[in-house]
Design a protein around this motif. Structure first.
Motif, PDB file in Angstrom:
ATOM      1  N   SER A  77      15.180  88.793  32.487  1.00  0.00           N
ATOM      2  CA  SER A  77      16.390  89.001  31.782  1.00  0.00           C
ATOM      3  C   SER A  77      17.891  89.207  32.905  1.00  0.00           C
ATOM      4  O   SER A  77      18.724  89.833  32.366  1.00  0.00           O
ATOM      5  CB  SER A  77      16.760  90.228  31.026  1.00  0.00           C
ATOM      6  OG  SER A  77      16.386  91.405  31.582  1.00  0.00           O
ATOM      7  N   SER A  78      17.454  88.575  34.063  1.00  0.00           N
ATOM      8  CA  SER A  78      18.822  88.705  34.882  1.00  0.00           C
ATOM      9  C   SER A  78      19.930  87.939  34.744  1.00  0.00           C
ATOM     10  O   SER A  78      20.942  88.331  35.221  1.00  0.00           O
ATOM     11  CB  SER A  78      17.930  88.307  36.399  1.00  0.00           C
ATOM     12  OG  SER A  78      17.703  87.244  36.642  1.00  0.00           O
ATOM     13  N   GLY A  95      19.932  83.700  29.329  1.00  0.00           N
ATOM     14  CA  GLY A  95      18.484  83.123  29.170  1.00  0.00           C
ATOM     15  C   GLY A  95      17.563  83.569  30.658  1.00  0.00           C
ATOM     16  O   GLY A  95      18.254  83.634  31.510  1.00  0.00           O
ATOM     17  N   PRO A  96      16.360  83.525  30.594  1.00  0.00           N
ATOM     18  CA  PRO A  96      15.625  83.839  31.694  1.00  0.00           C
ATOM     19  C   PRO A  96      15.762  82.684  32.533  1.00  0.00           C
ATOM     20  O   PRO A  96      15.921  81.514  32.383  1.00  0.00           O
ATOM     21  CB  PRO A  96      14.231  83.847  31.109  1.00  0.00           C
ATOM     22  CG  PRO A  96      14.210  83.952  29.507  1.00  0.00           C
ATOM     23  CD  PRO A  96      15.794  83.371  29.076  1.00  0.00           C
ATOM     24  N   LEU A 117      13.954  95.393  30.270  1.00  0.00           N
ATOM     25  CA  LEU A 117      13.196  94.423  31.197  1.00  0.00           C
ATOM     26  C   LEU A 117      13.183  92.959  30.805  1.00  0.00           C
ATOM     27  O   LEU A 117      13.394  92.290  31.561  1.00  0.00           O
ATOM     28  CB  LEU A 117      11.764  95.051  31.349  1.00  0.00           C
ATOM     29  CG  LEU A 117      10.966  94.443  32.266  1.00  0.00           C
ATOM     30  CD1 LEU A 117      11.419  94.261  33.685  1.00  0.00           C
ATOM     31  CD2 LEU A 117       9.635  95.218  32.455  1.00  0.00           C
ATOM     32  N   ARG A 118      12.614  92.731  29.764  1.00  0.00           N
ATOM     33  CA  ARG A 118      12.471  91.288  29.317  1.00  0.00           C
ATOM     34  C   ARG A 118      13.737  90.837  28.636  1.00  0.00           C
ATOM     35  O   ARG A 118      13.808  89.612  29.112  1.00  0.00           O
ATOM     36  CB  ARG A 118      11.289  91.392  27.906  1.00  0.00           C
ATOM     37  CG  ARG A 118      11.082  90.129  27.562  1.00  0.00           C
ATOM     38  CD  ARG A 118      10.652  90.063  26.213  1.00  0.00           C
ATOM     39  NE  ARG A 118      11.591  90.630  25.177  1.00  0.00           N
ATOM     40  CZ  ARG A 118      11.430  90.685  23.892  1.00  0.00           C
ATOM     41  NH1 ARG A 118      10.332  89.941  23.316  1.00  0.00           N
ATOM     42  NH2 ARG A 118      12.459  91.163  22.943  1.00  0.00           N
ATOM     43  N   GLY A 119      14.448  91.593  28.030  1.00  0.00           N
ATOM     44  CA  GLY A 119      15.879  91.136  27.611  1.00  0.00           C
ATOM     45  C   GLY A 119      15.934  90.905  26.095  1.00  0.00           C
ATOM     46  O   GLY A 119      15.101  90.406  25.540  1.00  0.00           O
ATOM     47  N   ALA A 120      16.884  91.610  25.361  1.00  0.00           N
ATOM     48  CA  ALA A 120      17.062  91.642  24.044  1.00  0.00           C
ATOM     49  C   ALA A 120      17.259  90.270  23.529  1.00  0.00           C
ATOM     50  O   ALA A 120      17.915  89.321  24.202  1.00  0.00           O
ATOM     51  CB  ALA A 120      18.154  92.485  23.707  1.00  0.00           C
TER      52      ALA A 120
END
Length: 457
Positions: A29-30, A34-35, A317-320
């Motif tokens: 999720s940086s 999007g990833p 961590l993963r991203g909402a």
């Protein structure tokens, strides 16, 4: 150990692919859009290596080559890595990790969205009783056993959301329960069978139960709690019928001996009306002197630490709003094990920083931990052991400098935020629009427009 070692020398050996999959989860999720893609993650991971004299990494593999490398690796190495890393991390001196001499642990389930491919849909399914598309994507049900004081993952199990309930997945976690654990759970887990399975491990329980259950008191204890019996399903039906008919049940029902604590929680907000809610707690700690009723009632709110852990795993961590990236079930399992492993490593870093500062791990920001891990991972790829130790000390000091203030009392309502758009959701059984269409364009004349001199014949 898992039989996934390469048979010939490759540009992407199995060990490097393990690091790459872990990096996919760390940098998932940086980017707010999007990833990042495969090559972007690998470029970040090998940035220092590509600038070394001699060029250890001259060319980045293509995305398809990285996908094939993940397929060759499979999910077993990441599963073995997670099983080696998982476990409790709190010590007896960790604040908020123990009560009554027992380690505070909670379990609960959550759902992870996966890409909508035919393989994922057939393996994992959708939410809903009939298995149709009640969710936007296929989902994996994740059941986790988390340490309340540190949010460390003691154990986890996941499978199809359509075929496996939380009760079924909870049975896979029984082997991780120990006699020195006090297990907290919400009211959806309270059942005669599951209670007996957990109690057989020697673990102690403190579960919320539904207020409409018929639990006649056998004797009342001095602190206001009482001892009763959690009946078998047949006994529960008999007690319910007797209560419905206005009769007093006779005889001691068959079931597990439990201690019941009825209490109320009154919320006095700064603005707004005062609200009072009733709670009922069942515990296997029958001695009121060892575990007084008021202290157990105050302790139950620690169950919400697992919700904070899921928020860190899924949102920070993963991203909402992001779904997992893998298109096949095996790679989904590989990605989930990698995600849990990275999360466990971040929790270990938080606990280490808290121990150095002699503070509660809750005072260490998880968002700051993730950001520092992302910033330092690329620089540590080509570092020697001395530089790695110095970088770890710098990260710990940064976490202590950016510590959170003590938690304040607050009340969070269970409300779902409205979607950003008002478009109607597409169901899976709806036909897809045609993928090939043709367009034609025609400029139309305004009927009330007077012709210009150039247009006059």
């Amino acid at each position: 150990m898992t039989g996934r070692a390469e048979r010939r020398r490759r540009l992407l050996p199995a060990r490097a692919v393990v690091y790459f999959v872990l990096a996919l989860c760390l940098f998932s999720s940086s980017d707010s859009a999007g990833p990042p893609g495969y090559r972007a993650v690998l470029r970040t991971l090998t940035d220092k290596l590509r600038h070394l004299p001699g060029g250890l990494v001259q060319h980045l593999p293509t995305s398809s080559a990285l996908t094939r490398a993940r397929q060759r690796l499979g999910d077993k190495p990441l599963q073995a890595l997670f099983e080696r890393r998982c476990g409790a991390q709190a010590t007896p001196t960790t604040p908020g990790a123990f009560a009554f001499g027992l380690r505070l642990v909670a379990w609960d389930g959550t759902a992870l969205d996966v890409p909508d491919t035919p393989e994922n849909a057939a393996t994992f399914g959708f939410t809903g009783r009939d298995g149709t598309n009640k969710s936007g994507n296929p989902q994996v049900r994740l059941m986790a056993l988390i340490e309340c004081g540190t949010h460390a993952v003691i154990d986890a199990a996941f499978d199809s959301i359509a075929r496996f309930s939380e009760h079924k997945l909870a049975r896979r976690l029984l082997a991780s329960l120990r006699p020195d654990i006090l297990l907290l759970a919400d009211r959806n887990f309270a059942s005669h069978e599951l209670w007996g399975l957990v109690e057989a491990t020697g673990c102690h329980l403190a579960w919320r139960i539904k207020k409409n259950l018929v639990l006649p008191p056998l004797w009342v204890l001095p602190d206001g709690s009482y001892v009763s019996v959690m009946p078998t399903p047949a006994e529960g039906q008999r007690l319910g019928n007797a209560r419905f008919q206005g009769r007093t049940p006779t005889g001691l029902p068959d079931g597990h001996l439990v201690r019941i604590i009825d209490y109320t929680v009154t919320v006095r907000p700064q603005h707004g009306p005062v609200q009072t809610e009733k709670f009922r707690l069942a515990t296997s700690l029958l001695d009121h002197r060892q575990a007084p009723a008021r202290q157990l009632a105050q302790l139950y709110h620690q169950r919400w630490e697992i919700e904070n852990g899921f928020a860190e795993l899924k949102n920070r961590l993963r991203g909402a709003g992001f779904i997992l990236r893998s298109k096949t079930p095996e790679l989904i399992c590989q990605e989930i094990y990698a995600l849990l492993t990275v999360y466990q490593a971040l929790c270990a870093l938080k606990v280490h920083a808290a121990e150095q500062g002699e503070i509660d791990p809750d005072r260490i920001s998880f968002i700051t931990t993730v950001r520092l891990a992302r910033l330092t991972t690329a620089g540590q790829t080509a570092a020697n052991p001395q530089i790695l130790c110095a970088a770890r000390r710098e990260v710990v000091q940064e976490l202590l400098n950016d510590r959170l203030p003590p938690r304040r009392d607050r009340r969070c309502q269970r409300l779902k935020k409205p979607p950003r758009n008002t478009f109607e959701a597409k169901r899976r059984d709806e036909p897809r629009p045609p993928s090939r269409v043709s367009y034609s364009l025609k400029v139309t004349r305004n009927p009330g427009h007077a012709p210009s001199p150039a247009e006059t014949p």
